[in-house]
Design a protein around this motif. Structure first.
Motif, PDB file in Angstrom:
ATOM      1  N   GLY A 460      48.821 -51.850 -68.810  1.00  0.00           N
ATOM      2  CA  GLY A 460      49.871 -52.288 -67.897  1.00  0.00           C
ATOM      3  C   GLY A 460      49.946 -53.796 -67.931  1.00  0.00           C
ATOM      4  O   GLY A 460      49.350 -54.456 -68.781  1.00  0.00           O
ATOM      5  N   MET A 461      50.681 -54.362 -66.998  1.00  0.00           N
ATOM      6  CA  MET A 461      50.813 -55.805 -66.934  1.00  0.00           C
ATOM      7  C   MET A 461      49.511 -56.427 -66.453  1.00  0.00           C
ATOM      8  O   MET A 461      48.823 -55.884 -65.591  1.00  0.00           O
ATOM      9  N   GLN A 462      49.176 -57.587 -67.010  1.00  0.00           N
ATOM     10  CA  GLN A 462      48.003 -58.306 -66.573  1.00  0.00           C
ATOM     11  C   GLN A 462      48.356 -59.168 -65.359  1.00  0.00           C
ATOM     12  O   GLN A 462      49.506 -59.231 -64.938  1.00  0.00           O
ATOM     13  N   LEU A 463      47.354 -59.859 -64.814  1.00  0.00           N
ATOM     14  CA  LEU A 463      47.535 -60.571 -63.551  1.00  0.00           C
ATOM     15  C   LEU A 463      48.651 -61.610 -63.662  1.00  0.00           C
ATOM     16  O   LEU A 463      49.733 -61.421 -63.152  1.00  0.00           O
ATOM     17  N   GLY A 464      48.414 -62.711 -64.352  1.00  0.00           N
ATOM     18  CA  GLY A 464      49.444 -63.709 -64.579  1.00  0.00           C
ATOM     19  C   GLY A 464      50.057 -64.241 -63.291  1.00  0.00           C
ATOM     20  O   GLY A 464      49.550 -64.056 -62.188  1.00  0.00           O
ATOM     21  N   THR A 465      51.205 -64.892 -63.451  1.00  0.00           N
ATOM     22  CA  THR A 465      51.923 -65.443 -62.287  1.00  0.00           C
ATOM     23  C   THR A 465      52.405 -64.357 -61.337  1.00  0.00           C
ATOM     24  O   THR A 465      52.254 -64.498 -60.111  1.00  0.00           O
ATOM     25  N   PRO A 466      52.999 -63.237 -61.833  1.00  0.00           N
ATOM     26  CA  PRO A 466      53.417 -62.191 -60.888  1.00  0.00           C
ATOM     27  C   PRO A 466      52.250 -61.631 -60.077  1.00  0.00           C
ATOM     28  O   PRO A 466      52.397 -61.367 -58.874  1.00  0.00           O
ATOM     29  N   GLY A 467      51.107 -61.455 -60.735  1.00  0.00           N
ATOM     30  CA  GLY A 467      49.956 -60.900 -60.023  1.00  0.00           C
ATOM     31  C   GLY A 467      49.437 -61.834 -58.945  1.00  0.00           C
ATOM     32  O   GLY A 467      49.153 -61.411 -57.821  1.00  0.00           O
ATOM     33  N   TRP A 468      49.305 -63.120 -59.276  1.00  0.00           N
ATOM     34  CA  TRP A 468      48.837 -64.073 -58.275  1.00  0.00           C
ATOM     35  C   TRP A 468      49.848 -64.223 -57.134  1.00  0.00           C
ATOM     36  O   TRP A 468      49.479 -64.436 -55.979  1.00  0.00           O
ATOM     37  N   THR A 469      51.127 -64.106 -57.466  1.00  0.00           N
ATOM     38  CA  THR A 469      52.155 -64.154 -56.414  1.00  0.00           C
ATOM     39  C   THR A 469      51.993 -62.995 -55.453  1.00  0.00           C
ATOM     40  O   THR A 469      52.076 -63.167 -54.220  1.00  0.00           O
ATOM     41  N   LEU A 470      51.750 -61.811 -55.997  1.00  0.00           N
ATOM     42  CA  LEU A 470      51.565 -60.646 -55.141  1.00  0.00           C
ATOM     43  C   LEU A 470      50.290 -60.769 -54.316  1.00  0.00           C
ATOM     44  O   LEU A 470      50.281 -60.425 -53.123  1.00  0.00           O
ATOM     45  N   VAL A 471      49.210 -61.261 -54.926  1.00  0.00           N
ATOM     46  CA  VAL A 471      47.964 -61.450 -54.183  1.00  0.00           C
ATOM     47  C   VAL A 471      48.172 -62.399 -53.004  1.00  0.00           C
ATOM     48  O   VAL A 471      47.756 -62.131 -51.867  1.00  0.00           O
ATOM     49  N   THR A 472      48.848 -63.515 -53.282  1.00  0.00           N
ATOM     50  CA  THR A 472      49.098 -64.502 -52.220  1.00  0.00           C
ATOM     51  C   THR A 472      49.956 -63.922 -51.102  1.00  0.00           C
ATOM     52  O   THR A 472      49.675 -64.103 -49.912  1.00  0.00           O
ATOM     53  N   LEU A 473      51.008 -63.191 -51.493  1.00  0.00           N
ATOM     54  CA  LEU A 473      51.907 -62.632 -50.484  1.00  0.00           C
ATOM     55  C   LEU A 473      51.247 -61.527 -49.675  1.00  0.00           C
ATOM     56  O   LEU A 473      51.524 -61.377 -48.481  1.00  0.00           O
ATOM     57  N   MET A 474      50.398 -60.725 -50.295  1.00  0.00           N
ATOM     58  CA  MET A 474      49.711 -59.682 -49.534  1.00  0.00           C
ATOM     59  C   MET A 474      48.846 -60.287 -48.436  1.00  0.00           C
ATOM     60  O   MET A 474      48.780 -59.758 -47.320  1.00  0.00           O
ATOM     61  N   ILE A 475      48.196 -61.395 -48.739  1.00  0.00           N
ATOM     62  CA  ILE A 475      47.371 -62.065 -47.720  1.00  0.00           C
ATOM     63  C   ILE A 475      48.254 -62.761 -46.686  1.00  0.00           C
ATOM     64  O   ILE A 475      48.033 -62.649 -45.473  1.00  0.00           O
ATOM     65  N   ALA A 476      49.299 -63.477 -47.164  1.00  0.00           N
ATOM     66  CA  ALA A 476      50.158 -64.236 -46.254  1.00  0.00           C
ATOM     67  C   ALA A 476      50.961 -63.322 -45.338  1.00  0.00           C
ATOM     68  O   ALA A 476      51.077 -63.581 -44.129  1.00  0.00           O
ATOM     69  N   THR A 477      51.540 -62.254 -45.891  1.00  0.00           N
ATOM     70  CA  THR A 477      52.334 -61.351 -45.045  1.00  0.00           C
ATOM     71  C   THR A 477      51.460 -60.614 -44.032  1.00  0.00           C
ATOM     72  O   THR A 477      51.918 -60.301 -42.927  1.00  0.00           O
ATOM     73  N   GLY A 478      50.217 -60.338 -44.407  1.00  0.00           N
ATOM     74  CA  GLY A 478      49.299 -59.751 -43.438  1.00  0.00           C
ATOM     75  C   GLY A 478      49.051 -60.683 -42.270  1.00  0.00           C
ATOM     76  O   GLY A 478      49.023 -60.258 -41.099  1.00  0.00           O
TER      77      GLY A 478
END
Length: 585
Positions: A460-478
């Motif tokens: 599948g897709m590796q982490l990269g910019t989309p992955g780090w964006t999702l990680v950041t947003l999951m923490i921030a939106t929480g």
């Protein structure tokens, strides 16, 4: 024991049809009863929904009993093989969704028994037809019947949304109907284009056909898939196509809102099902098509949902934006195409749905407490009215220190304590904080994102910019969700000492307690549930198992006709001669 096993193995395949037929017959039966028979309809609805939950649990246990194609149940209602006839398929994912739907529906109808089922006509038949559409969407294995069950589900939801009447509900209902009719039109257009390109609408057959599509037709294939996906993304409340959700869901009666929490998950389920089948890593030139669109749309939806929660104060609107936030998280995680991440998102899907449904039910109890039980309608016509009651509005010269002194040693009423604890648990789950199931689901997804090459991880897709964006947003939106929910909780519970104690009925407290207890059980049983979702994700990302199970299922042979006894050769010849002679004469 062997006789019982044989009987069970013979019965279980036919039980796949029960989640569709049971609510259909129940709705037809209740339509024969007059509207004055509300108590009888309520009893029938409760019994049917409870029986549906028992059937769903039995199907869930059957689906996880063995591995491989044996863990899938394939039922051919018309006794025609795929892809020519109607096919129903039960696997781990559909069984899990059936249990979730039946459980939330049971909690909803118990809560509605307090008073809401009497607010309009035909509530109970529409409720059962809604369950029929939801169950059919989870079980069907072809796009045409998926459209049919979607329309059954939506037609019932139109009536349920308008249940109770009122200007706000009618206005939101008209917007809801217009948007879903547009989505249904896109569904038909996309399905027609796919049929023109591949010659089939069966999901398993589509998975076989897509890798061999000619290069000249692949652009048209992707356009058809994009149009079809747009219809599902509208139902999954992706930004910017989700403007209808919060007004509609918050205007609906609370038990209907709790049931509607499943509606966005139907869109998520369909995207996960079709995307892993049609555009898996085995799809050739179309592998992982649209993944970046899913990630981008999911990320924007998460941001929109979190900002909406921050700008809302009413619990019903908070629940609507929480549904959008969870939907965006699931969409973004789906786009990475990793089985370990998919396992985490399936666990999070269960947890978030239970919490959002509980928050919709809680909104009714809190609004009634805020209005001192004076209004049958849980929503004020004036949306700009202050959230605090007049008694709690700060006045000039108010001494808050004296008010705090009065609270020392005061016993909190049991009903108020129950509502406060319930709201606290919803907050923890939606924000993804320990120790409840929301944290476990988010932690599992974050672990899969940060360590995408873990043991057993699929391509599948590796982490990269989309992955780090999702990680950041999951923490921030929480964090944003925590701030929004805490602020509203303080205004309702911490500053509510001047109000009378809330009055709760058992039928109101019981379904809320059931939803929260289910969330606790997800936490306590996190290891076996995660094993189940991991096995489900592994099968989703290896679509060959699904395709083989569907395409290899053969129709049941019909009864053998009894042939007439054959005559001896001489007798037959003599009879033929006599017949010929008689005809010449």
């Amino acid at each position: 024991m062997s006789i019982f096993s044989e009987w069970t193995s013979a019965l279980m395949p036919h039980l796949i049809l029960a989640p569709i037929m049971l609510p259909m017959f129940t709705a037809a039966m209740m339509l024969l009863l007059g509207e004055e028979r509300q108590r009888a309809k309520l009893v029938i609805n409760l019994a049917s929904t409870l029986l549906g939950l028992i059937v769903a649990i039995a199907l869930l246990k059957w689906s996880k009993a063995t591995g491989g194609t044996a863990s899938m149940g394939v039922y051919l209602p018309g006794n025609w093989p795929a892809p020519f006839g109607i096919v129903l398929v039960l696997d781990r994912l559909s069984a899990m969704m059936l249990v979730l739907t039946s459980f939330v529906a049971l909690c909803s109808i118990i809560f509605a028994a307090s008073r809401w089922h009497r607010a309009g006509v035909h509530y109970h038949p529409l409720f059962q037809l809604q369950l029929m559409g939801l169950s059919g969407a989870f079980l069907t294995a072809d796009l045409f019947n998926l459209f049919v069950f979607f329309e059954i589900m939506l037609a019932a939801s139109y009536g349920l949304l308008l249940h109770g009447s009122g200007r706000t509900r009618v206005q939101a209902g008209l917007h809801y109907i217009a948007v879903n009719l547009a989505a249904s039109s896109l569904f038909l257009i996309g399905a027609s284009m796919l049929y023109g390109i591949t010659g089939t609408l069966n999901m398993a057959d589509l998975a076989q056909s897509i890798p061999s599509v000619a290069a000249a037709d692949r652009g048209l294939l992707h356009a058809a898939a994009a149009i079809l996906a747009t219809a599902f993304l509208i139902k999954a409340a992706v930004w910017p196509l989700n403007f209808w959700l919060v007004p509609a869901y918050s205007a609906a009666t609370p038990p209907v809102g709790a049931l509607f929490a499943l509606m966005t998950k139907v869109g998520i389920y369909t995207i996960v099902r079709l995307w892993t089948l049609m555009f898996s890593s085995e799809a050739g030139a179309s592998a992982l098509f649209g993944s970046m669109w899913l990630i981008g749309g999911g990320v924007l939806t998460m941001a929109f949902g979190a900002i909406g929660m921050l700008g809302s104060q009413r619990f019903s609107k908070l629940a609507g934006y929480a549904a959008i936030l969870s939907s965006g998280t699931l969409l973004a995680a789906t786009g990475f195409g990793q089985n370990e991440l998919t396992a985490g998102l399936l666990y999070y899907l269960l947890s978030s749905t239970l919490a959002v449904s509980a928050l919709f039910l809680l909104s009714d109890l809190v609004e009634r407490w805020r209005n001192d039980g004076s209004s049958f309608s849980p929503y004020d016509e004036d949306e700009t009215a202050p959230f605090l009651t007049p008694e709690l509005t700060p006045q000039a010269g108010t001494n808050f220190d004296e008010d705090e002194e009065v609270l020392v040693g005061r016993v909190i009423p049991a009903a108020a304590a129950f509502l406060g604890i319930a709201y606290l648990m919803c907050t923890l789950v939606i924000a993804g904080l320990p120790p409840l199931s929301g944290f476990i689901g988010k932690f599992a997804m974050l672990t899969a994102l940060i360590n995408p090459l873990g043991m057993g991880s699929s391509a599948g897709m590796q982490l990269g910019t989309p992955g780090w964006t999702l990680v950041t947003l999951m923490i921030a939106t929480g964090l944003i969700a925590l701030i929004a929910l805490t602020r509203s909780g303080i205004r309702v519970f911490w500053a509510s000492h001047a109000r009378t104690a809330p009055r709760l009925r058992l039928v109101e407290a019981l379904p809320l307690a059931m939803l929260l207890l289910a969330s606790i059980m997800l936490t306590v049983k996190a290891e076996p549930v995660m094993r189940f979702t991991q096995a489900t994700a592994n099968m989703l990302h290896a679509p060959g198992t699904y395709v083989k199970a569907v395409m290899s299922t053969r129709p049941k042979p019909g009864p053998v006709a009894h042939e007439a006894p054959s005559l001896p050769a001489e007798s037959a010849m003599g009879s033929a001669t006599e017949s010929a002679t008689g005809s010449r004469q």
